[in-house]
Enzyme design. Sequence first.
Site, PDB file in Angstrom:
ATOM      1  N   HIS A 107       0.875  -1.174   0.000  1.00  0.00           N
ATOM      2  CA  HIS A 107       0.000   0.000   0.000  1.00  0.00           C
ATOM      3  C   HIS A 107       0.915   1.228   0.000  1.00  0.00           C
ATOM      4  O   HIS A 107       2.007   1.182   0.579  1.00  0.00           O
ATOM      5  CB  HIS A 107      -0.855   0.113   1.264  1.00  0.00           C
ATOM      6  CG  HIS A 107      -1.735  -1.050   1.574  1.00  0.00           C
ATOM      7  ND1 HIS A 107      -1.292  -2.167   2.227  1.00  0.00           N
ATOM      8  CD2 HIS A 107      -3.058  -1.246   1.369  1.00  0.00           C
ATOM      9  CE1 HIS A 107      -2.302  -3.010   2.389  1.00  0.00           C
ATOM     10  NE2 HIS A 107      -3.382  -2.476   1.876  1.00  0.00           N
ATOM     11  N   ASP A 110       2.392   2.012   3.357  1.00  0.00           N
ATOM     12  CA  ASP A 110       3.334   1.032   3.923  1.00  0.00           C
ATOM     13  C   ASP A 110       4.763   1.458   3.638  1.00  0.00           C
ATOM     14  O   ASP A 110       5.679   1.190   4.409  1.00  0.00           O
ATOM     15  CB  ASP A 110       3.177  -0.358   3.269  1.00  0.00           C
ATOM     16  CG  ASP A 110       1.782  -0.912   3.362  1.00  0.00           C
ATOM     17  OD1 ASP A 110       1.042  -0.492   4.256  1.00  0.00           O
ATOM     18  OD2 ASP A 110       1.433  -1.767   2.521  1.00  0.00           O
TER      19      ASP A 110
HETATM   20  C1  XUL Z   1      -7.379  -6.715   4.734  1.00  0.00           C
HETATM   21  C2  XUL Z   1      -6.600  -7.103   3.548  1.00  0.00           C
HETATM   22  C3  XUL Z   1      -5.796  -6.029   2.903  1.00  0.00           C
HETATM   23  C4  XUL Z   1      -5.741  -6.136   1.413  1.00  0.00           C
HETATM   24  C5  XUL Z   1      -5.041  -4.997   0.731  1.00  0.00           C
HETATM   25  O1  XUL Z   1      -8.128  -7.720   5.292  1.00  0.00           O
HETATM   26  O2  XUL Z   1      -6.597  -8.247   3.167  1.00  0.00           O
HETATM   27  O3  XUL Z   1      -4.526  -6.055   3.433  1.00  0.00           O
HETATM   28  O4  XUL Z   1      -5.120  -7.309   1.010  1.00  0.00           O
HETATM   29  O5  XUL Z   1      -5.568  -3.761   1.053  1.00  0.00           O
END
Ligand code: XUL
Length: 442
Positions: A107, A110
């Site tokens: 993300h 992150d």
């Molecule tokens: C949350 C989840 C996230 C997604 C990406 O449950 O799985 O980490 O994978 O936003």
Amino acid sequence: MSTVLDQKTLFSAIPTIKFEGLESDNPLAFRWYDESRVVAGKPMKEWLRFAGAYWHSFNGSGADPFGEPTHLFPWDAAGDAITRAKAKMDAAFEFLTKLGLPYYCFHDVDVVDYTNDVADNERRLQTMTEYARQKQQETGLKLLWGTANLFSHRRYMNGAATNPDFHVLAHGAAQVKAAIDATIALGGENYVFWGGREGYMTLLNTNMQREQENFARFLHTCKDYARRNGFRGTFFIEPKPMEPTKHQYDYDAATVIGFLRQYDLLGDFKLNLEVNHATLAGHTFQHELQVAADAGMLGSIDANRGDYQNGWDTDQFPNDIYELTESMLVILEAGGLQGGGINFDAKIRRNSTDVQDLFHAHIGGMDLFARALITADNVLQKSDYRQIRQQRYASFDEGAGAAFRRGELTLEQLRDYAAEHGEPQIISGRQEYLENLINRYI
Ligand code: XUL
Ligand code: CO
């Protein structure tokens, strides 16, 4: 990771992880994952396309609602935001390389801390994108997918693309734009939307239709931007039924496929399915995979597992060979994942505080998938598994059954068939036989 070690030495005691085979009792070696071994016509590496998840492994502090962080990362003490982000990325690439993970996923937030200043965030992410680009070049690592975190900041408490306030939606769009730019610059193969807060807490304050329309418009707008700017990869929606919202719009695979069809998004989007999300939706992971595969939408996987006793997303590393073998049967029969890979969206436990723990977790997960791949291929090649299922539907392959499938029989003709042929035979589904078959090949 409980002790604050010098950044450069964090993973230095850990050797590069190699395949040593079943005779090895080295816990820091693969026993099943032999990346170049050919299974079902392709090297394992190509079937599995493993990825490390930045957020769990390099941001997950071990904190829970009852307690402070237990994973104290040395890079968090490295100075200003960019210095910290670079130190973290050095460690991340060292870890990924030592494990032989070919891909990673992140993300925006992150990679580098964000502030409330849109332009400053863009600059931060661009700086780190350039840094990542160099690291990718040095190591050969690739980006499986990028994404934007539209759920942690307080402005998203009522959703991002489904927020009742347009101003908040625009902030979400700004983040997605920057994350798409980063994904394109890094040659990212896919882009993920997980709508953690795209849903509602109570219908009393919610116009569900308006929110879903806005969500679809938002996805179209993001997709059009990415395509205009040269992104040729696949967009993935990651279904989850709840948590953090009470009711998430992307409930499960079937719901998402219906949504994408309704809003004319099927051509650009596929699914990223997560084990623990499937089980929260009351499904098995295998079920979700099959729903996606049948629609030609099986894009990617977030690998983890839940807890039999807990009703939330515990994101543990996978360790159930039986469950995974059944899953691999679906994936193999579907011809593999479309564009995606296997991202370890899983975290070590709060009290797993040795540097080795993160390695053991990934080694276990990679070995398990490799073993499941080999086992499922054996079941398909050597047993009567496929034949049994085919035989079960044989009455639709010829005669009146085939005529029905072609749409040639009226309801009256079906009635007459029943009357003429009397009571059907009782035919076993042979579930226990099939379950034993899988265990036999494990
Ligand atoms: C949350 C989840 C996230 C997604 C990406 O449950 O799985 O980490 O994978 O936003
Ligand atoms: Co996930």
